[in-house]
Design a protein around this motif. Structure first.
Motif, short mmCIF file in Angstrom:
data_model
loop_
_atom_site.label_atom_id
_atom_site.label_comp_id
_atom_site.label_asym_id
_atom_site.label_seq_id
_atom_site.Cartn_x
_atom_site.Cartn_y
_atom_site.Cartn_z
N LEU A 11 58.95 -29.39 52.00
CA LEU A 11 57.73 -28.54 51.79
C LEU A 11 57.44 -29.16 50.43
O LEU A 11 58.09 -29.72 49.12
CB LEU A 11 57.89 -27.41 51.49
N PRO A 12 55.84 -29.68 50.23
CA PRO A 12 55.20 -30.05 48.93
C PRO A 12 54.87 -29.30 47.51
O PRO A 12 53.49 -29.26 47.74
CB PRO A 12 53.93 -31.24 49.63
N ILE A 13 55.57 -28.79 47.71
CA ILE A 13 55.18 -27.07 46.37
C ILE A 13 56.57 -27.51 45.00
O ILE A 13 57.77 -27.58 45.86
CB ILE A 13 55.35 -26.05 47.46
N HIS A 14 56.22 -26.83 44.86
CA HIS A 14 57.40 -26.87 43.20
C HIS A 14 56.43 -25.91 42.56
O HIS A 14 54.90 -25.16 41.96
CB HIS A 14 57.00 -28.50 42.06
N LEU A 15 57.75 -24.54 42.66
CA LEU A 15 56.84 -23.35 42.50
C LEU A 15 57.46 -22.79 41.19
O LEU A 15 58.45 -23.77 40.28
CB LEU A 15 58.13 -22.35 43.32
N LEU A 21 59.03 -18.67 47.88
CA LEU A 21 58.55 -18.83 49.29
C LEU A 21 59.99 -18.14 49.88
O LEU A 21 60.47 -18.93 50.77
CB LEU A 21 58.35 -20.31 48.56
N VAL A 80 50.75 -17.93 52.44
CA VAL A 80 50.31 -19.62 52.43
C VAL A 80 50.87 -20.17 53.53
O VAL A 80 51.98 -20.75 54.59
CB VAL A 80 50.76 -19.88 51.25
N LEU A 82 52.21 -24.09 54.98
CA LEU A 82 52.34 -25.74 54.52
C LEU A 82 52.52 -26.33 55.96
O LEU A 82 53.46 -26.12 56.68
CB LEU A 82 53.23 -25.68 53.40
N LEU A 89 54.58 -15.78 49.67
CA LEU A 89 55.16 -16.03 48.31
C LEU A 89 55.15 -15.09 47.84
O LEU A 89 54.25 -13.63 47.66
CB LEU A 89 53.97 -17.00 47.62
#
Length: 115
Positions: A11-15, A21, A80, A82, A89
């Motif tokens: 997943l292209p996400i940095h929490l 998530l 969200v 993705l 979230l």
């Protein structure tokens, strides 16, 4: 690793902060009772919590790691999308319980944050 976990890994996400998530385990549609009775999506229930799998956690999350099953209130969520999949979230404080194999190995004097 399952196919779902493979999809979640890239997943292209940095929490940030205390965000978690999660991927919900079932849709909002009809459910089955433990006896096998179909419960339609339109059936009225009291406040019902939902289970999900944590797929990512922020740097300040203390009690949850990716792969844990978490219990949360589906009415208090931000969704969200993705890679064409829907995720939720949450803030760590919005998670009511954590169910994971590592929890069983905790000492008896733990803080009581787990099921």
């Amino acid at each position: 690793m399952t196919a779902d976990q493979d999809l979640d890994a890239g997943l292209p996400i940095h929490l940030l902060h205390d965000r978690v998530l999660v991927r919900t385990e079932n849709g909002e549609g009809e459910r089955r009772s433990t006896a096998g009775i179909v419960i339609p999506a339109t059936a009225a229930f009291g406040k019902r919590l939902a289970w999900a799998t944590a797929v990512g956690v922020g740097p300040h999350v203390r009690s949850i790691v990716s792969g844990d099953r978490v219990l949360f209130d589906p009415d208090d969520r931000s969704e969200v999308e993705l890679h064409g999949r829907a995720y939720v979230l949450l803030r760590e404080r919005d998670v009511h319980a954590v169910a994971a194999e590592r929890v069983e190995n905790e000492p008896t004097g733990s803080t009581g944050l787990y099921l």
